[in-house]
Structure formats: C-alpha cells, structure tokens
Design a protein around this motif. Sequence first.
Motif, PDB file in Angstrom:
ATOM      1  N   ASN A 236     -39.740  70.595  17.456  1.00  0.00           N
ATOM      2  CA  ASN A 236     -39.162  71.942  17.470  1.00  0.00           C
ATOM      3  C   ASN A 236     -38.719  72.411  16.094  1.00  0.00           C
ATOM      4  O   ASN A 236     -38.746  73.608  15.804  1.00  0.00           O
ATOM      5  CB  ASN A 236     -37.976  72.003  18.442  1.00  0.00           C
ATOM      6  CG  ASN A 236     -38.417  72.023  19.894  1.00  0.00           C
ATOM      7  OD1 ASN A 236     -39.603  71.959  20.181  1.00  0.00           O
ATOM      8  ND2 ASN A 236     -37.459  72.094  20.810  1.00  0.00           N
ATOM      9  N   THR A 239     -41.643  73.878  14.426  1.00  0.00           N
ATOM     10  CA  THR A 239     -41.881  75.223  14.951  1.00  0.00           C
ATOM     11  C   THR A 239     -40.934  76.231  14.318  1.00  0.00           C
ATOM     12  O   THR A 239     -41.339  77.347  13.952  1.00  0.00           O
ATOM     13  CB  THR A 239     -41.710  75.230  16.485  1.00  0.00           C
ATOM     14  OG1 THR A 239     -42.578  74.255  17.061  1.00  0.00           O
ATOM     15  CG2 THR A 239     -42.025  76.599  17.070  1.00  0.00           C
ATOM     16  N   SER A 240     -39.659  75.856  14.173  1.00  0.00           N
ATOM     17  CA  SER A 240     -38.669  76.750  13.551  1.00  0.00           C
ATOM     18  C   SER A 240     -39.022  77.037  12.100  1.00  0.00           C
ATOM     19  O   SER A 240     -38.862  78.176  11.624  1.00  0.00           O
ATOM     20  CB  SER A 240     -37.275  76.134  13.628  1.00  0.00           C
ATOM     21  OG  SER A 240     -36.871  75.983  14.968  1.00  0.00           O
ATOM     22  N   LYS A 243     -41.814  79.511  12.072  1.00  0.00           N
ATOM     23  CA  LYS A 243     -41.284  80.820  12.453  1.00  0.00           C
ATOM     24  C   LYS A 243     -40.634  81.509  11.257  1.00  0.00           C
ATOM     25  O   LYS A 243     -40.858  82.710  11.003  1.00  0.00           O
ATOM     26  CB  LYS A 243     -40.267  80.645  13.588  1.00  0.00           C
ATOM     27  CG  LYS A 243     -39.586  81.932  14.017  1.00  0.00           C
ATOM     28  CD  LYS A 243     -38.479  81.654  15.020  1.00  0.00           C
ATOM     29  CE  LYS A 243     -37.677  82.919  15.308  1.00  0.00           C
ATOM     30  NZ  LYS A 243     -36.538  82.655  16.220  1.00  0.00           N
ATOM     31  N   GLN A 250     -41.227  82.953  17.973  1.00  0.00           N
ATOM     32  CA  GLN A 250     -41.136  81.526  18.320  1.00  0.00           C
ATOM     33  C   GLN A 250     -42.390  81.053  19.048  1.00  0.00           C
ATOM     34  O   GLN A 250     -42.946  80.000  18.737  1.00  0.00           O
ATOM     35  CB  GLN A 250     -39.898  81.294  19.198  1.00  0.00           C
ATOM     36  CG  GLN A 250     -39.679  79.852  19.617  1.00  0.00           C
ATOM     37  CD  GLN A 250     -39.000  79.015  18.555  1.00  0.00           C
ATOM     38  OE1 GLN A 250     -38.468  79.558  17.573  1.00  0.00           O
ATOM     39  NE2 GLN A 250     -39.018  77.715  18.723  1.00  0.00           N
TER      40      GLN A 250
END
Length: 438
Positions: A236, A239-240, A243, A250
């Motif tokens: 995650n 992913t952040s 982003k 997201q």
Amino acid sequence: MQNDKIVVGLDIGTTKICVMVGRKNEYGKLDVLGMGKSVSDGVVKGKVINIEKTIVAIKKAVEEAEEISGIDIKVVNVGIAGQHIRSSIHRGSITRQDRDEEITVEDVNRLTNDMHRMVIPAGNQIIHVMPQVYTVDYDDGIKDPVGMTGVRLEADFHVITADINSINNIQKCVKRAGLDIENMILEPLASSLAVLSDEEKEAGVCLIDIGGGTTDIAIFHENIIRHTGVIPFGGNIITSDIKEGCMVMQQQAELLKTKFGKAIALEANENEIVSIPGLRNRPPKEISVKNLAHIVEARMEEIIDLAHAEILNSGYDGKLAGGIVITGGGSQLHSVRQLVEYQSGMDARIGYPNEHLGKSKLEQVKSPMFATAVGLVLVGYRSLDERENRYQEVKAKNQNVFNNERQKPGKREGDFFSKIINKTKSLLIDDFDDNDDF
C-alpha cells in the motif's frame, strides 16, 4: 478421520479479508472447497481500526465461501499480524523428580506451559511459545529431549506477543460475525507452512511476506523458528507513492502498480507511456512507465533493506543456505526476485502455496497472495513445530495401543474372582456328594 475434517482459515489483512475452506484428500494434499474475499476497509497495517466495517467485510467473505463450498462455517483459524507484534528469546527450566526415568512429552509440555505464565510488558499477551533448543543437565544443543534421562530440563523459547487491545478487537469482530476462533496464528508462521519446504527450513531460510500494510519476516534454521519481525511498510505504501508522484487517484495508482509496475527501473522502456482517464472534463493523463518504475524501485529497495537488516540482527546472516523466499501480494511485482537477490546478495525465489494443494477449481488460490490463507487452513492439520507433529503421532499411537489392550479378551479382575467363586462351588458340591455316600 482427519481427512474428513473441514478447516477454515480467516486472513484479516490490510488490503483484503479472505476466508478459505479446505479438506485433506486421500493423498495428504489440501483440497480447497471454497473461498470468499472482500475489501478490507476497517484494517490498517494489520490493526482493526473500524469494528463495524471489519464485521461487514468478514460476513461478506464468509457468505461467499459458504456459497461456493456448500459448508456452514462456524469455526475458523484466524491470522494476526501488525506493527504491535513483538518477539523475544527467554529461557525456562523445570526440575524432574527421578533422574533415571525418561523425559516424556508431558515433561516437555509442562516446561512450555510454564512459559505462558512468564511476566510480560503490560498491555501485551502471549500468542506463541516456540521451543528452540533444549538443555538436559547442562548438556545443551538438544533439539528433542524426549527419551533422554536427567533431572534438570531447560530450553530457549521464542516468545511472540501481541497488543492485547488488537487481539480483543479481532476476537470481537470474529465473534460478532457469528464465528468461533479455534486458533490464532501469527501470519508469517502460517505462510511458512504453505510455501516453505522442510529442506529449506533445515538448511536455513528467510521468509519475506509482503502484504498490503506490513512486511512480515520469519527466519528458520535447523527446522526451528529463530526470528520473527514486522516491517511497517507493504504494497500500500508503494501505491501511495505512485498516487503522490504521478498525481492520480488511489484506484488508478493501484492499477498502475499491478499492471505496469517494475521493481527494477532499468527494465522499463523509456518510450513506453500509459494513458489514464482524466477527471471530469479534463484530458487523459499520460504516465511514463520509466518514471513509474523509479517510484516502485525506490520503495521496494527500502523494504528489502529493512528485511535484510532483520536477517543481520537475527544473528543468522551467512547461515541461510536456503536463501530468501518472497511471498504475499507484493511478491507479484515484476522483477522483485531479481531486486531481492541484488540487494541482499542471497538466492531468492517466489513462494507459491502449490506444494500442499491438490486439484482445485479455484486456480487463484495458487497465487502468493493467498499463501497466508492456505497456511491458516494447514494449521488445522499440522503444527507450526515439526516436533509437535511427532508428539501428537506418538500420543495417538499410545492411545490406540491402550484402547486395543482394553479390548483384548484377556484376564480381567472380574474373571479372577469368578474363577475363585466357581472353584469354591465345585469344592462344596464335591463335599456334599461325599456326605451322600454315608
């Protein structure tokens, strides 16, 4: 009888909640009868932060698994992970009464059970007590003391604790979802059952389970768990980073990571561009795959360096002939194995839970993403420590021998008294017959 036993694993992860139903077939392999999964909205880095959302997600995953398997799910093996997990080494000892009597499984269990009563920091609870090596009358380095003789039995124990509030929150969610907990297992230990071979554990191996919120570490040597650790970064965080770095939503960042992300930027084509839909009334946004790879590589290098630091701190650096096994959803990133080998200088492979799986109509269960769920089901058939498996077999064998002895038509106490009574009767009859002659 064990082949008829249905076991259910419940993996409460940061990204997903997964329920898996399994049963062992006649070949000793695990047949997955059904699986359900749902988005995990109420969990962050392995910790439940929203009870209601987590309950809803568990119920949804259970209903899906029940529909596919046709089994009414009531009892589950639950995985636990998160930054709150702590591990430490402690030493325990007991004194036996008779030096000449052999050390039994009961003696070993008594020593292990004593460790559950040790003093730990306030707010924590022991979830696993795992023996490493034993000492019998100062003779150390013993893997299995059963059958030896001695007065003083000692052992080093790998004790794993968790935050009691986190445990209570998981138990509350599971109970309110209408389920009972059979076992609560540290997730990297469950994953190790699914993806590591006995040869690797004997030779020495480090398991790196890259989940959504955390990366879990488990180190084995000589078939014994030696070290566990939790890194507060997972898929995650990548992913952040995407982003923020690419200025996308997201969901778009997650798709970019899984479909186009590469763990080694040199393997990305500089001229490759990905076009994603823009926001309302805005033109599409173009993302360079090369820039995307640089973002992924930077964060993956950090995670791998922290994992390698765990190996160095464990004291088993240079002793892991089995190298590194990477599993979890994060292991599916392109070129992650090569990056791990380059960063750590150790051999590496991707851990798939195929070895223990039989034929299944659900091909997705063979993905590293579901290694923990498969391991949670396997816990219903195998112990985390191979010695415990052997103790259970001995116990079952002794019980069968005891039952067979009881069923044998041999000399019983009742038979002995019956024979005395019958003999007495025959003597009385003989005396009566003699008196008749007069």
